[in-house]
Design a protein around this motif. Structure first.
Motif, PDB file in Angstrom:
ATOM      1  N   SER A   1     -53.158 -36.753 -22.725  1.00  0.00           N
ATOM      2  CA  SER A   1     -53.584 -36.226 -24.283  1.00  0.00           C
ATOM      3  C   SER A   1     -53.050 -34.807 -24.741  1.00  0.00           C
ATOM      4  O   SER A   1     -52.744 -34.540 -25.696  1.00  0.00           O
ATOM      5  CB  SER A   1     -55.061 -36.744 -24.465  1.00  0.00           C
ATOM      6  OG  SER A   1     -55.388 -36.348 -25.780  1.00  0.00           O
TER       7      SER A   1
ATOM      8  N   GLN B   1     -50.666 -33.839 -27.386  1.00  0.00           N
ATOM      9  CA  GLN B   1     -51.025 -33.118 -28.550  1.00  0.00           C
ATOM     10  C   GLN B   1     -50.027 -31.516 -28.580  1.00  0.00           C
ATOM     11  O   GLN B   1     -49.615 -31.097 -29.629  1.00  0.00           O
ATOM     12  CB  GLN B   1     -52.535 -32.509 -28.385  1.00  0.00           C
ATOM     13  CG  GLN B   1     -53.347 -33.811 -28.584  1.00  0.00           C
ATOM     14  CD  GLN B   1     -54.813 -33.287 -28.392  1.00  0.00           C
ATOM     15  OE1 GLN B   1     -55.299 -32.423 -29.282  1.00  0.00           O
ATOM     16  NE2 GLN B   1     -55.616 -34.025 -27.501  1.00  0.00           N
TER      17      GLN B   1
ATOM     18  N   GLN C   1     -53.569 -27.163 -24.310  1.00  0.00           N
ATOM     19  CA  GLN C   1     -54.686 -27.752 -24.988  1.00  0.00           C
ATOM     20  C   GLN C   1     -55.954 -27.576 -24.497  1.00  0.00           C
ATOM     21  O   GLN C   1     -55.975 -27.943 -23.125  1.00  0.00           O
ATOM     22  CB  GLN C   1     -54.130 -29.143 -25.306  1.00  0.00           C
ATOM     23  CG  GLN C   1     -55.420 -29.981 -26.286  1.00  0.00           C
ATOM     24  CD  GLN C   1     -56.458 -30.508 -25.542  1.00  0.00           C
ATOM     25  OE1 GLN C   1     -56.316 -31.008 -24.554  1.00  0.00           O
ATOM     26  NE2 GLN C   1     -57.499 -30.696 -26.412  1.00  0.00           N
TER      27      GLN C   1
ATOM     28  N   LEU D   1     -63.284 -36.713 -26.508  1.00  0.00           N
ATOM     29  CA  LEU D   1     -62.261 -36.224 -27.417  1.00  0.00           C
ATOM     30  C   LEU D   1     -60.982 -36.804 -26.997  1.00  0.00           C
ATOM     31  O   LEU D   1     -60.438 -37.141 -28.278  1.00  0.00           O
ATOM     32  CB  LEU D   1     -62.257 -34.649 -26.761  1.00  0.00           C
ATOM     33  CG  LEU D   1     -63.150 -33.290 -27.603  1.00  0.00           C
ATOM     34  CD1 LEU D   1     -63.014 -32.076 -26.790  1.00  0.00           C
ATOM     35  CD2 LEU D   1     -62.548 -33.385 -28.877  1.00  0.00           C
TER      36      LEU D   1
ATOM     37  N   TYR E   1     -59.330 -38.930 -30.358  1.00  0.00           N
ATOM     38  CA  TYR E   1     -58.004 -38.509 -30.829  1.00  0.00           C
ATOM     39  C   TYR E   1     -56.904 -39.510 -30.929  1.00  0.00           C
ATOM     40  O   TYR E   1     -56.218 -39.923 -31.605  1.00  0.00           O
ATOM     41  CB  TYR E   1     -57.359 -37.324 -29.726  1.00  0.00           C
ATOM     42  CG  TYR E   1     -55.984 -36.852 -30.324  1.00  0.00           C
ATOM     43  CD1 TYR E   1     -55.852 -35.887 -31.460  1.00  0.00           C
ATOM     44  CD2 TYR E   1     -54.930 -37.388 -29.461  1.00  0.00           C
ATOM     45  CE1 TYR E   1     -54.786 -35.477 -31.754  1.00  0.00           C
ATOM     46  CE2 TYR E   1     -53.742 -36.589 -30.040  1.00  0.00           C
ATOM     47  CZ  TYR E   1     -53.623 -35.796 -31.238  1.00  0.00           C
ATOM     48  OH  TYR E   1     -52.504 -35.572 -31.506  1.00  0.00           O
TER      49      TYR E   1
ATOM     50  N   PHE F   1     -55.648 -41.290 -34.020  1.00  0.00           N
ATOM     51  CA  PHE F   1     -54.174 -40.704 -34.239  1.00  0.00           C
ATOM     52  C   PHE F   1     -53.395 -41.315 -35.535  1.00  0.00           C
ATOM     53  O   PHE F   1     -53.559 -42.497 -35.641  1.00  0.00           O
ATOM     54  CB  PHE F   1     -53.240 -40.857 -33.027  1.00  0.00           C
ATOM     55  CG  PHE F   1     -51.978 -40.084 -32.922  1.00  0.00           C
ATOM     56  CD1 PHE F   1     -51.891 -38.703 -32.886  1.00  0.00           C
ATOM     57  CD2 PHE F   1     -51.066 -40.874 -33.462  1.00  0.00           C
ATOM     58  CE1 PHE F   1     -50.653 -38.140 -33.094  1.00  0.00           C
ATOM     59  CE2 PHE F   1     -49.752 -40.159 -33.638  1.00  0.00           C
ATOM     60  CZ  PHE F   1     -49.410 -39.044 -33.414  1.00  0.00           C
TER      61      PHE F   1
ATOM     62  N   HIS G   1     -54.846 -38.626 -37.111  1.00  0.00           N
ATOM     63  CA  HIS G   1     -55.873 -37.862 -37.801  1.00  0.00           C
ATOM     64  C   HIS G   1     -56.863 -37.441 -36.657  1.00  0.00           C
ATOM     65  O   HIS G   1     -57.130 -38.119 -35.630  1.00  0.00           O
ATOM     66  CB  HIS G   1     -56.655 -38.427 -38.771  1.00  0.00           C
ATOM     67  CG  HIS G   1     -55.529 -39.274 -39.884  1.00  0.00           C
ATOM     68  ND1 HIS G   1     -54.930 -38.436 -40.702  1.00  0.00           N
ATOM     69  CD2 HIS G   1     -55.241 -40.497 -40.040  1.00  0.00           C
ATOM     70  CE1 HIS G   1     -54.274 -39.201 -41.335  1.00  0.00           C
ATOM     71  NE2 HIS G   1     -54.637 -40.453 -41.013  1.00  0.00           N
ATOM     72  N   ARG G   2     -57.276 -36.088 -36.968  1.00  0.00           N
ATOM     73  CA  ARG G   2     -58.446 -35.820 -36.057  1.00  0.00           C
ATOM     74  C   ARG G   2     -59.810 -35.993 -36.825  1.00  0.00           C
ATOM     75  O   ARG G   2     -59.767 -35.730 -37.975  1.00  0.00           O
ATOM     76  CB  ARG G   2     -58.415 -33.997 -35.667  1.00  0.00           C
ATOM     77  CG  ARG G   2     -57.253 -33.887 -34.708  1.00  0.00           C
ATOM     78  CD  ARG G   2     -57.001 -32.466 -34.433  1.00  0.00           C
ATOM     79  NE  ARG G   2     -56.070 -32.147 -33.902  1.00  0.00           N
ATOM     80  CZ  ARG G   2     -56.031 -32.034 -32.516  1.00  0.00           C
ATOM     81  NH1 ARG G   2     -56.794 -32.442 -31.724  1.00  0.00           N
ATOM     82  NH2 ARG G   2     -54.813 -31.723 -31.886  1.00  0.00           N
ATOM     83  N   LEU G   3     -60.733 -36.324 -36.026  1.00  0.00           N
ATOM     84  CA  LEU G   3     -62.210 -36.718 -36.772  1.00  0.00           C
ATOM     85  C   LEU G   3     -63.104 -35.732 -36.403  1.00  0.00           C
ATOM     86  O   LEU G   3     -63.206 -35.234 -35.149  1.00  0.00           O
ATOM     87  CB  LEU G   3     -62.627 -38.021 -36.386  1.00  0.00           C
ATOM     88  CG  LEU G   3     -61.371 -39.189 -36.795  1.00  0.00           C
ATOM     89  CD1 LEU G   3     -62.218 -40.400 -36.606  1.00  0.00           C
ATOM     90  CD2 LEU G   3     -61.383 -39.167 -38.402  1.00  0.00           C
ATOM     91  N   SER G   4     -64.089 -35.146 -37.460  1.00  0.00           N
ATOM     92  CA  SER G   4     -65.045 -34.212 -37.016  1.00  0.00           C
ATOM     93  C   SER G   4     -65.938 -35.273 -36.234  1.00  0.00           C
ATOM     94  O   SER G   4     -66.298 -36.357 -36.163  1.00  0.00           O
ATOM     95  CB  SER G   4     -65.700 -33.845 -38.076  1.00  0.00           C
ATOM     96  OG  SER G   4     -66.425 -34.798 -38.872  1.00  0.00           O
ATOM     97  N   ASN G   5     -66.748 -34.440 -35.259  1.00  0.00           N
ATOM     98  CA  ASN G   5     -67.542 -34.890 -34.306  1.00  0.00           C
ATOM     99  C   ASN G   5     -68.637 -34.055 -33.912  1.00  0.00           C
ATOM    100  O   ASN G   5     -68.577 -32.867 -34.045  1.00  0.00           O
ATOM    101  CB  ASN G   5     -66.835 -35.535 -32.989  1.00  0.00           C
ATOM    102  CG  ASN G   5     -66.016 -34.403 -32.278  1.00  0.00           C
ATOM    103  OD1 ASN G   5     -66.676 -33.650 -31.736  1.00  0.00           O
ATOM    104  ND2 ASN G   5     -64.885 -34.568 -32.411  1.00  0.00           N
TER     105      ASN G   5
END
Length: 389
Positions: free
Chosen positions: A158, A162, A264, A272, A276, A280, A282-286
């Motif tokens: 990952s 990225q 990264q 995480l 991701y 994908f 998009h990145r999501l808040s968490n």
């Protein structure tokens, strides 16, 4: 989302394992982004049923056919189709009811359903590294052919994935996979000879299932990841390197042809990379903890000790020799880990068992899918024959 429909429809193959459970946690935290359409488990029928009751998938599969009726009865009042057995896994993987498969079945067993999903043109969030170790050439060729995106879930892959976003057309000089070194970092064979399963299962940084925890302790995990990286990112064997990084904050790095290195970073938490891959591009808040540069305030790096942890050098041998050798390595390792977890062989015996199997199973330079299945079976039988009853 359009038509008021909730978001991406996810199929989790291996929902009761460590990755599957963490993925469901991430999905539960983002109900507007994902729905769960398919859940599968091998033997843990009770957890599978409780997951199905909570997430309401259209389909569940229990691999162990003896547990079919129990699952069927427990879900009788829900509109959930229940199937059982290995063939059902493949058939369900071909269904049109989902958008993305999280391939999280441990070991070789994950290969066939993942292949079937790729042939159906599904996006794959790949947590099953053995699929690419066993048949990476065929898997990646089919992924291109069927336009099935393969997004890695392993934290190291990952990280590389990225780092490569936005770098299309820029040549990679090498990728550097980081390894924590596992629970026995710095130990020598005279210590390892007495190691027992419970000690080997205690990983310092990551919360993982039994198989991957043992692979981390022997450094086989890093060897499998090197082979996986070669196929995922279309690299030559010499472009894949490993460095020991005990803090597990840098998850991997890419060095480009101008000498620039991208890394990264983040806390060691599998949610995480899982989130991701699922979301994908998009990145999501968490609510996952953030890394604070003040603690740990030192990031260190060292060479792996391949004289002590010889599994890594066996994997590198397979990486360079190609053919069916990685498949044989993986099969022998699965048998070795299984035997060690049952206290049938010692910690260092795992390496000897793998090495002897690699020497004895006939080498095939350009294997077909059928050859891979046969090599896997032959390697398992040979490895099992070495274990004293």
């Amino acid at each position: 989302m359009e038509n008021g429909q909730p978001g991406k429809r996810i199929a989790i193959f291996g929902s009761t394992g460590s990755i599957g459970k963490q993925a469901l946690q991430a999905i539960a935290d983002h109900p507007d982004q994902f729905t769960v359409e398919i859940l599968t488990a091998q033997t843990n029928d009770e957890l599978l049923v409780s997951q199905a009751l909570k997430f309401g998938p259209g389909t569940v599969v229990i691999g162990d056919e003896k547990k079919y009726l129990k699952v069927k009865e427990a879900l009788a009042d829900r509109p959930i189709k229940v199937f059982a057995g290995a063939e059902a896994l493949e058939q369900v993987a071909s269904m049109n009811s989902y958008d993305m498969m999280l391939s999280a079945i441990v070991g070789f067993a994950g290969l066939k359903p993942t292949l079937r999903a790729i042939e159906s043109g599904k996006a794959i969030a790949l947590a099953n590294k053995e699929t690419l170790v066993v048949a990476g050439d065929i898997i990646m060729r089919k992924a291109v052919q069927h336009r099935a995106p393969v997004i890695p879930v392993d934290s190291e892959h990952s990280a590389i994935f990225q780092c490569l976003i936005g770098e299309t057309g820029n040549r990679i000089e090498k990728v550097i996979l980081t390894a924590s070194g596992g629970p026995f970092l710095g130990k020598k064979p005279n210590f390892l000879v007495n190691v027992k399963r419970d000690h080997a299962l205690q990983h310092p940084n990551w919360n993982m299932g039994a198989k991957i925890s043992i692979d981390s302790a022997t450094l086989m995990n890093k060897g499998l990841e090197m082979i996986e990286a070669k196929w995922l990112f279309n690299l030559q064997p010499e472009q894949v390197q490993v460095v020991i990084h005990p803090q597990s904050i840098i998850h991997s790095m890419v060095q480009f042809e101008d000498g620039s290195i991208k890394a990264q970073m983040g806390v060691p938490d599998m949610r995480l990379p899982i989130l991701y891959a699922l979301a994908f591009p998009h990145r999501l808040s968490n609510g996952i903890p953030r890394y604070d540069f003040r603690k740990p305030d030192k990031l260190t790096f060292e060479e792996p000790d391949m004289k002590t942890f010889r599994n890594l050098s066996l994997a590198i041998e397979a990486l360079f020799k190609k053919g069916n050798l990685s498949c044989v390595l993986n099969a022998a390792n699965e048998i070795a880990v299984y035997a060690f977890l049952r206290n049938r062989i010692g910690f260092l015996d795992m390496t000897d068992l793998i090495e002897r199997t690699m020497q004895s199973v006939s080498f095939i330079e350009k294997p077909s899918l059928e050859d891979y299945f046969e090599s896997d079976a032959e390697a398992r039988n040979f490895a099992a024959s070495l274990i004293k009853l």
